[in-house]
Design a protein around this motif. Structure first.
Motif, PDB file in Angstrom:
ATOM      1  N   LYS A   6      43.148  44.176  49.432  1.00 25.19           N
ATOM      2  CA  LYS A   6      43.803  44.301  48.123  1.00 25.19           C
ATOM      3  C   LYS A   6      44.459  42.981  47.719  1.00 25.19           C
ATOM      4  O   LYS A   6      44.441  42.604  46.540  1.00 25.19           O
ATOM      5  N   LEU A   7      45.018  42.265  48.675  1.00 25.58           N
ATOM      6  CA  LEU A   7      45.600  40.957  48.366  1.00 25.58           C
ATOM      7  C   LEU A   7      44.525  40.005  47.847  1.00 25.58           C
ATOM      8  O   LEU A   7      44.752  39.247  46.894  1.00 25.58           O
ATOM      9  N   TYR A   8      43.343  40.046  48.448  1.00 23.66           N
ATOM     10  CA  TYR A   8      42.260  39.171  48.003  1.00 23.66           C
ATOM     11  C   TYR A   8      41.686  39.621  46.660  1.00 23.66           C
ATOM     12  O   TYR A   8      41.233  38.794  45.861  1.00 23.66           O
ATOM     13  N   VAL A   9      41.703  40.922  46.409  1.00 25.71           N
ATOM     14  CA  VAL A   9      41.297  41.408  45.087  1.00 25.71           C
ATOM     15  C   VAL A   9      42.232  40.843  44.034  1.00 25.71           C
ATOM     16  O   VAL A   9      41.791  40.331  42.990  1.00 25.71           O
ATOM     17  N   TYR A  10      43.544  40.929  44.291  1.00 23.57           N
ATOM     18  CA  TYR A  10      44.513  40.349  43.353  1.00 23.57           C
ATOM     19  C   TYR A  10      44.206  38.870  43.112  1.00 23.57           C
ATOM     20  O   TYR A  10      44.199  38.402  41.973  1.00 23.57           O
ATOM     21  N   ALA A  11      43.978  38.151  44.202  1.00 22.56           N
ATOM     22  CA  ALA A  11      43.710  36.713  44.080  1.00 22.56           C
ATOM     23  C   ALA A  11      42.488  36.447  43.219  1.00 22.56           C
ATOM     24  O   ALA A  11      42.493  35.555  42.357  1.00 22.56           O
ATOM     25  N   ILE A  51      38.205  52.666  44.477  1.00 17.71           N
ATOM     26  CA  ILE A  51      37.377  51.552  44.919  1.00 17.71           C
ATOM     27  C   ILE A  51      37.872  50.332  44.162  1.00 17.71           C
ATOM     28  O   ILE A  51      37.847  50.311  42.924  1.00 17.71           O
ATOM     29  N   PHE A  52      38.332  49.333  44.884  1.00 16.72           N
ATOM     30  CA  PHE A  52      38.898  48.163  44.233  1.00 16.72           C
ATOM     31  C   PHE A  52      37.811  47.137  43.938  1.00 16.72           C
ATOM     32  O   PHE A  52      37.888  45.968  44.313  1.00 16.72           O
ATOM     33  N   SER A  53      36.800  47.649  43.260  1.00 16.15           N
ATOM     34  CA  SER A  53      35.746  46.803  42.726  1.00 16.15           C
ATOM     35  C   SER A  53      36.307  46.146  41.468  1.00 16.15           C
ATOM     36  O   SER A  53      37.463  46.336  41.100  1.00 16.15           O
ATOM     37  N   GLN A  54      35.473  45.383  40.780  1.00 17.84           N
ATOM     38  CA  GLN A  54      35.918  44.753  39.540  1.00 17.84           C
ATOM     39  C   GLN A  54      34.882  45.035  38.453  1.00 17.84           C
ATOM     40  O   GLN A  54      33.849  44.381  38.451  1.00 17.84           O
ATOM     41  N   PRO A  55      35.155  46.017  37.571  1.00 17.89           N
ATOM     42  CA  PRO A  55      36.397  46.778  37.410  1.00 17.89           C
ATOM     43  C   PRO A  55      36.567  47.856  38.485  1.00 17.89           C
ATOM     44  O   PRO A  55      35.585  48.297  39.086  1.00 17.89           O
TER      45      PRO A  55
END
Length: 449
Positions: free
Chosen positions: A50-55, A343-347
């Motif tokens: 999740k930290l890397y998703v934020y980044a 799922i912390f995909s983008q989006p």
């Protein structure tokens, strides 16, 4: 007389929660871990991911900001700083986990545990081996990334290694189509890496709502990820500083790094289970009853080692249920209906309940499908070409909502509240009777007609 009332092998989410709760109920508890306290979620899973998703989302946010009047030179990523700051945070969390266990009088032993018999655990560390005994023993050793048996697979990495790369590659190929694959494809793409995603199936995210799956693939392609379905790797060849992938369609592709996210296998090898006669599935998952007891009366298992949905909150609930059953005289089971997940995909995607395909199979012509597709207000000025999708599935006979799905900003945060409503048996009429929070994306769930 045993050394412990309860001994836990594995300090991941399930093991930590079960050991702490058992101690709260008055049991003498020991816990062994040969790596770091916190397990996959804290050390090499949910938290760093999740930290890397934020980044990775900042690259899009910087572009969006221009539509709101902001202007600045193009920012530059310091990968080593991100890795270092991530490590500081998980070290902090690991310390909190350890402190919490200490505060509950759980003895933490830094060693690898192996069953010698139904009540004896061998503990091995750099100083040698010793044994301890326990009345009840919990196996909570989690799962580990699995790799296919193809030529050159030794050149591939898993998500474990992806968090601590010495430097970012120019190109990466992610193989797989599940949670981890689509999340890391989004991470690397957002961090500026030329990213490809290869999946052998007809659509990514098998088991989820088909329309949502297809929508995610479309949005990932818009963001620049080269998503190839019905495609798999048959061989990996090292070619100087790059790798050549042979594909099932007969083509080849070059890449600088190959990451496999093709599933995780129960971490049950070489810990004495086979010798003790603990029954397991062919894939190594431990077979347990509804109270997490194996066929060996005093051996229990929770979390990824028993299969099911490999989710941290599930392992935590199972661990707590086991402790309540065994040490608080309160037989407790876990209800696996209507489990929400993100799922912390983008989006990102948030989902709870049945997919449209499963709901149609269950309810047939009685199923009512409500959907809304729109552009988030945030993206109107930003000019971003991304649209959100919300779906609600309703049993026409009872008017109960049996599934809800969202792909778009804040979907993980929104679906948590929706899950509570569905768990309580909310009807579509009750959603319709709820006043909308305006302007928001969440209001779409109470406005669909």
């Amino acid at each position: 007389m045993y050394d412990y009332d309860f001994f836990v092998i594995g300090a991941g989410s399930g093991g930590v929660r079960s050991s702490r709760m058992a101690a709260t109920y008055g049991a003498k508890v020991g816990l062994c871990e040969d790596y770091r306290v916190g397990g996959t979620c804290v050390i090499r899973g949910c938290v760093p991911k999740k930290l890397y998703v934020y980044a990775s989302e900042y690259s899009s946010a910087f572009k969006d900001a221009e539509g709101f009047g902001w202007s600045a030179e193009r920012p530059k990523l310091d990968w080593q700083k991100l890795v270092s700051n991530k490590e500081d945070e998980i070290t902090r969390l690991e310390g909190l986990y350890g402190k919490n266990l200490d505060n509950h009088d759980v003895e933490i032993i830094k060693a690898r545990g192996k069953l010698l018999d139904a009540h004896t655990v061998e503990l091995t560390d750099e100083n040698g081996s010793r044994t301890v005994t326990a009345d009840k023993i919990l196996i909570a050793t989690g799962a580990w990334p699995s790799f296919p048996d193809i030529p050159g697979i030794e050149h591939a990495i898993s998500s474990n290694e992806a968090f601590d790369l010495p430097e970012l590659p120019k190109r990466i190929t992610v193989v797989g189509g599940g949670y981890i694959a689509v999340e890391f494809a989004g991470i690397f793409n957002g961090l500026g890496v030329e990213t490809s995603l290869l999946y052998r199936g007809e659509e990514i995210l098998r088991g989820f709502d088909l329309e949502v799956r297809s929508k995610l693939r479309d949005e990932m392609v818009k963001k620049g990820v080269d998503v190839r379905i019905n495609t798999n790797v048959t061989e990996i060849k090292k070619d100087g500083d790059q790798y050549i992938l042979k594909l099932t369609d007969g083509n080849e592709m070059a890449t600088d790094l190959v990451m496999y996210a093709t599933g995780r296998q129960a971490n049950t090898k070489n810990i004495g289970l086979e010798e003790l006669g603990v029954k397991m599935k062919p894939n190594g998952e431990i077979i347990v009853d509804e109270y997490y007891r194996s066929n060996v009366d005093n051996i229990f298992a929770v979390g990824d080692v028993i299969g099911g949905m490999q989710l941290t909150p599930i392992a935590i609930k199972e661990g707590a249920a086991l402790a309540a059953t065994q040490f608080n005289d309160t037989p407790t089971t876990v209800n696996y209906d209507h489990i929400p997940t993100a799922i912390f995909s983008q989006p990102p995607i948030g989902t709870v309940g049945l997919s449209e395909e499963d709901a149609r199979e269950k309810y047939g012509d009685d199923l009512k499908v409500f959907r809304s597709e729109y552009k988030s207000m945030k993206f109107t000025l930003a000019g971003r070409d991304e649209r959100s999708l919300i779906k609600m599935l309703v049993d026409g006979k009872t008017d109960k909502v049996v599934g809800a799905h969202m792909i778009g900003p804040d979907s993980a945060e929104i679906i948590q509240g929706i899950a509570v409503a569905i768990k309580c048996g909310a009807t579509k009429a009750q959603f319709d009777d709820t006043v909308a929070v305006h302007p928001s994306s969440a209001e779409e769930f109470v406005l669909m007609k």
